[in-house]
Design a protein around this motif. Structure first.
Motif, PDB file in Angstrom:
ATOM      1  N   LEU A  59       0.819  -1.215   0.000  1.00 55.02           N
ATOM      2  CA  LEU A  59       0.000   0.000   0.000  1.00 55.02           C
ATOM      3  C   LEU A  59       0.852   1.264   0.000  1.00 55.02           C
ATOM      4  O   LEU A  59       0.307   2.371  -0.042  1.00 55.02           O
ATOM      5  CB  LEU A  59      -0.911   0.018   1.240  1.00 55.02           C
ATOM      6  CG  LEU A  59      -1.833  -1.185   1.442  1.00 55.02           C
ATOM      7  CD1 LEU A  59      -2.684  -0.968   2.698  1.00 55.02           C
ATOM      8  CD2 LEU A  59      -2.716  -1.421   0.226  1.00 55.02           C
ATOM      9  N   GLY A 171      -4.896   2.155   1.275  1.00 56.24           N
ATOM     10  CA  GLY A 171      -5.743   1.108   0.741  1.00 56.24           C
ATOM     11  C   GLY A 171      -6.885   1.620  -0.108  1.00 56.24           C
ATOM     12  O   GLY A 171      -7.612   0.827  -0.705  1.00 56.24           O
ATOM     13  N   LEU A 189      -8.708   0.437   7.669  1.00 56.22           N
ATOM     14  CA  LEU A 189      -8.778  -0.273   6.386  1.00 56.22           C
ATOM     15  C   LEU A 189      -9.204  -1.726   6.579  1.00 56.22           C
ATOM     16  O   LEU A 189      -8.747  -2.623   5.910  1.00 56.22           O
ATOM     17  CB  LEU A 189      -7.464  -0.146   5.599  1.00 56.22           C
ATOM     18  CG  LEU A 189      -6.129  -0.487   6.259  1.00 56.22           C
ATOM     19  CD1 LEU A 189      -5.829  -1.973   6.238  1.00 56.22           C
ATOM     20  CD2 LEU A 189      -5.005   0.276   5.597  1.00 56.22           C
ATOM     21  N   ALA A 236      -4.619  -5.373   4.514  1.00 50.11           N
ATOM     22  CA  ALA A 236      -3.909  -4.573   3.512  1.00 50.11           C
ATOM     23  C   ALA A 236      -3.919  -5.261   2.153  1.00 50.11           C
ATOM     24  O   ALA A 236      -4.142  -4.623   1.112  1.00 50.11           O
ATOM     25  CB  ALA A 236      -2.473  -4.327   3.974  1.00 50.11           C
ATOM     26  N   ALA A 239      -7.373  -4.890   0.700  1.00 53.03           N
ATOM     27  CA  ALA A 239      -7.599  -3.522   0.238  1.00 53.03           C
ATOM     28  C   ALA A 239      -6.874  -3.256  -1.079  1.00 53.03           C
ATOM     29  O   ALA A 239      -7.393  -2.580  -1.975  1.00 53.03           O
ATOM     30  CB  ALA A 239      -7.145  -2.527   1.308  1.00 53.03           C
ATOM     31  N   HIS A 240      -5.673  -3.814  -1.193  1.00 58.93           N
ATOM     32  CA  HIS A 240      -4.900  -3.648  -2.426  1.00 58.93           C
ATOM     33  C   HIS A 240      -5.628  -4.273  -3.611  1.00 58.93           C
ATOM     34  O   HIS A 240      -5.699  -3.681  -4.698  1.00 58.93           O
ATOM     35  CB  HIS A 240      -3.524  -4.284  -2.234  1.00 58.93           C
ATOM     36  CG  HIS A 240      -2.587  -4.072  -3.383  1.00 58.93           C
ATOM     37  ND1 HIS A 240      -2.359  -5.028  -4.347  1.00 58.93           N
ATOM     38  CD2 HIS A 240      -1.836  -3.001  -3.734  1.00 58.93           C
ATOM     39  CE1 HIS A 240      -1.497  -4.573  -5.229  1.00 58.93           C
ATOM     40  NE2 HIS A 240      -1.165  -3.346  -4.894  1.00 58.93           N
ATOM     41  N   ARG A 243      -9.206  -2.248  -4.355  1.00 59.26           N
ATOM     42  CA  ARG A 243      -9.212  -0.783  -4.297  1.00 59.26           C
ATOM     43  C   ARG A 243     -10.193  -0.170  -5.284  1.00 59.26           C
ATOM     44  O   ARG A 243     -10.981   0.714  -4.937  1.00 59.26           O
ATOM     45  CB  ARG A 243      -7.803  -0.221  -4.533  1.00 59.26           C
ATOM     46  CG  ARG A 243      -7.677   1.225  -4.082  1.00 59.26           C
ATOM     47  CD  ARG A 243      -6.259   1.724  -4.238  1.00 59.26           C
ATOM     48  NE  ARG A 243      -6.087   2.395  -5.526  1.00 59.26           N
ATOM     49  CZ  ARG A 243      -4.928   2.830  -5.998  1.00 59.26           C
ATOM     50  NH1 ARG A 243      -3.820   2.634  -5.310  1.00 59.26           N
ATOM     51  NH2 ARG A 243      -4.870   3.432  -7.161  1.00 59.26           N
TER      52      ARG A 243
END
Length: 359
Positions: A59, A171, A189, A236, A239-240, A243
């Motif tokens: 991130l 994120g 996140l 993380a 979230a990546h 996105r």
């Protein structure tokens, strides 16, 4: 309950919870091991920490290192105090974690103003002696996105470091590629509370705040929790991957909410913003009564860290709002697990409760 307070904290992603469970086990497995121990179980825990570090690093920009902390507040304090810089300039709408720490370091702290939309000008002047500039990427109260890369470039031209509080943007948006220090938090996140990180650009030297065993590359002593690290890493990584999808969802919900609450006035820019945040005001509104009337709708009158203080928001005042206007404002936040039907129900109930007040 309809949850509309995503800026205060996000729900824990099921994937993050699952990643944590292996490191919350009892004596029948190795999941309880200390990640700083040299035996096999300890090395296994340490490996989990390093996998999480790599996931969090996705991130953040390349060319730096991730230091795990107890949260973003500690990360910000480590950055500001550990940098050794003593002449600071920060935006007037920074989180208290930045403002209070910076004020303690530099009583003559320079506050960079924002315009009526809550934006710092990319051309705002820094005092000549400034050696560190701090501007958040996305504001936690009004959602405005600041021109952090342009501000970082100008800071560097002056020989200053640039710190970015990316708590609300990690994120969700691409990180500022030219920052020197970036603070993030897992529970904003969809990760667990109690863990955050400071990203430090290669070549930037900082001193530790917490001394002891020298863990975390000598910058943050104390035993790491493999469970918290694993949860942070899983959140993380998710979230990546998500996105674009998460951003599209937040934008659709924002526009629907804005349409349903069309007579309310928007605080902050309508365009330069993260759409998971909607801050609105309605003249004459008694926000305390509104929150009491809608106890099963979770929303905010501002930053959760300042709730109960009774003071008008320093963010809204920096936009030029009067104290009375600032006190008629609410913040709605939504994200990955928000549902359109709940949003529509909440909006209808907000309107009905406001009408009951005669506003």
């Amino acid at each position: 309950m309809i949850y509309l307070d995503y800026q205060a904290t996000t729900p824990l992603a099921p994937e993050a919870r699952e990643a944590m469970l292996a490191w919350l086990s009892g004596p029948d497995t190795d999941g309880f091991a200390n990640p700083h121990s040299p035996h096999r179980a300890g090395r296994g825990a340490a490996a989990a920490v390093e996998i999480a570090r790599e996931q969090v690093a996705q991130l953040l920009p390349a060319g730096g290192r991730v230091i795990f902390t107890s949260g973003a507040t500690e990360a910000i304090n480590l950055a500001l105090l550990g940098s050794g810089r003593r002449h600071l300039a920060v935006s007037a709408i920074e989180h208290a974690a930045v403002l209070d720490c910076a004020q303690a370091i530099d009583p003559a702290l320079a506050l960079l103003p924002v315009d009526s939309e809550g934006l710092v000008s990319a051309d705002v002047p820094f005092p000549a002696q400034t050696d560190l500039v701090a501007v958040m990427q996305v504001n936690n109260e009004i959602g405005t996105i600041q021109p952090v890369e342009a501000l970082a470039e100008r800071a560097h031209e002056q020989g200053a470091l640039f710190l970015c509080d990316a708590v609300q943007s990690a994120g969700k948006l691409a990180p500022p590629q030219n920052a020197d220090l970036i603070a993030i938090s897992a529970h904003k996140l969809y990760g667990p509370k109690g863990i955050g990180a400071l990203w430090v650009r290669d070549g930037v030297e900082i001193a530790p705040l917490i001394r002891g065993g020298g863990q975390e590359q000598g910058l943050r002593s104390g035993t790491l929790s493999p469970a918290l690290c694993a949860g942070f890493g899983a959140a993380a990584a998710l979230a990546h991957r998500r996105r674009t999808e998460d951003a599209a969802r937040a934008e659709a919900l924002w526009h629907r909410t804005r349409a349903m609450l069309g007579r309310w006035t928007l605080n902050g820019s309508a365009t330069a913003r993260w759409h998971g945040n909607l801050n609105l005001r309605l003249p004459g509104l008694d926000v305390a009564r509104l929150m009491s009337d809608l106890r099963d709708v979770a929303f905010s009158a501002g930053s959760a860290c300042a709730s109960g203080s009774g003071r008008p928001s320093h963010v809204l005042r920096a936009l030029g709002l009067s104290d009375s206007d600032a006190k008629t404002s609410i913040r709605l936040g939504f994200g990955r697990y928000s549902h359109l039907r709940d949003i529509e129900d909440a909006c209808a109930r907000l309107e009905a409760a406001a009408a009951d007040q005669g506003v």
